[in-house]
Scaffold this motif. Sequence first.
Motif, short mmCIF file in Angstrom:
data_model
loop_
_atom_site.label_atom_id
_atom_site.label_comp_id
_atom_site.label_asym_id
_atom_site.label_seq_id
_atom_site.Cartn_x
_atom_site.Cartn_y
_atom_site.Cartn_z
N GLY A 8 4.75 -9.59 -6.18
CA GLY A 8 3.86 -9.65 -5.03
C GLY A 8 4.48 -10.43 -3.89
O GLY A 8 4.37 -10.05 -2.72
N LEU A 15 -3.80 -14.20 -5.26
CA LEU A 15 -3.06 -13.24 -6.08
C LEU A 15 -1.91 -13.93 -6.82
O LEU A 15 -1.32 -14.89 -6.31
CB LEU A 15 -2.50 -12.13 -5.19
N TYR A 66 -0.39 -5.29 -11.34
CA TYR A 66 -1.68 -5.69 -10.80
C TYR A 66 -2.74 -4.64 -11.14
O TYR A 66 -2.44 -3.45 -11.31
CB TYR A 66 -1.61 -5.79 -9.26
N MET A 112 -6.46 -5.67 -7.22
CA MET A 112 -5.42 -6.62 -6.80
C MET A 112 -4.38 -5.93 -5.93
O MET A 112 -3.90 -6.51 -4.95
CB MET A 112 -4.78 -7.26 -8.02
N LYS A 113 -4.03 -4.69 -6.28
CA LYS A 113 -3.07 -3.94 -5.46
C LYS A 113 -3.63 -3.72 -4.06
O LYS A 113 -2.91 -3.82 -3.06
CB LYS A 113 -2.75 -2.60 -6.11
#
Length: 227
Positions: free
Chosen positions: A84, A110, A119, A123-124
Amino acid sequence: MNVDVSQLTKSFGGAAVLKGIDLNFRSGQVYGLVGRNGAGKTTFFNCLAGLEKHGGKVAAEGEVLKDRLGFLQTEPYFPSKLTGREYLRLFCKARGVSDENLDERNVFDLPLDRYAQQYSAGMKKKLGLLAILLQKNDFFILDEPFNGVDIHSALLITEIIRRLKIEKKTVLISSHIFSTLKETCDIIYVLEDGKIAETIGQDDFDRLERDMAAFAIGNRLDALQFG
């Protein structure tokens, strides 16, 4: 950023999906786009973002729109073996903005040192949104930004959209959750059969919601015989 769309058309093979769309987007305004599945919303977004060739013209105050555009797709793409944190740095580098203090700016909490492909869907979506926010874009297209996110994140995204409006950014949203559009939009466009069928101001949002519910539900449930 002011953006003018003139006679935008798009066909796939012999099938016309967008049939001459004329729209004007203005700074400091939040616009919604609604329509049935297959109405062409995502195709329209892809054309604005320069991901699809199209007919007609998209003019953005003398600039190339894609250079100031943040596009959150329904399902953002994440390269394999990219954390991320690395994803955010890649987006910052693309715009030449600072990638410092990412942990402090990680408003969605995150796990930035995990691979983004690991993820969850929600979350993505939040990582994709955070990436385009860090770029300091002027025009934002948010395709289903509330899909898959928890209620707390949905509230945060709603407030982010309000802050973008205050900062005179231009925001275009598609959402199947009509309440989120009512809370954030100044104008809602109805896309139907490849054209803009209606332009709805805030005073008519409740009427539009009733019309959409009547169309979606109608008497379809009678056959289930709940009693």
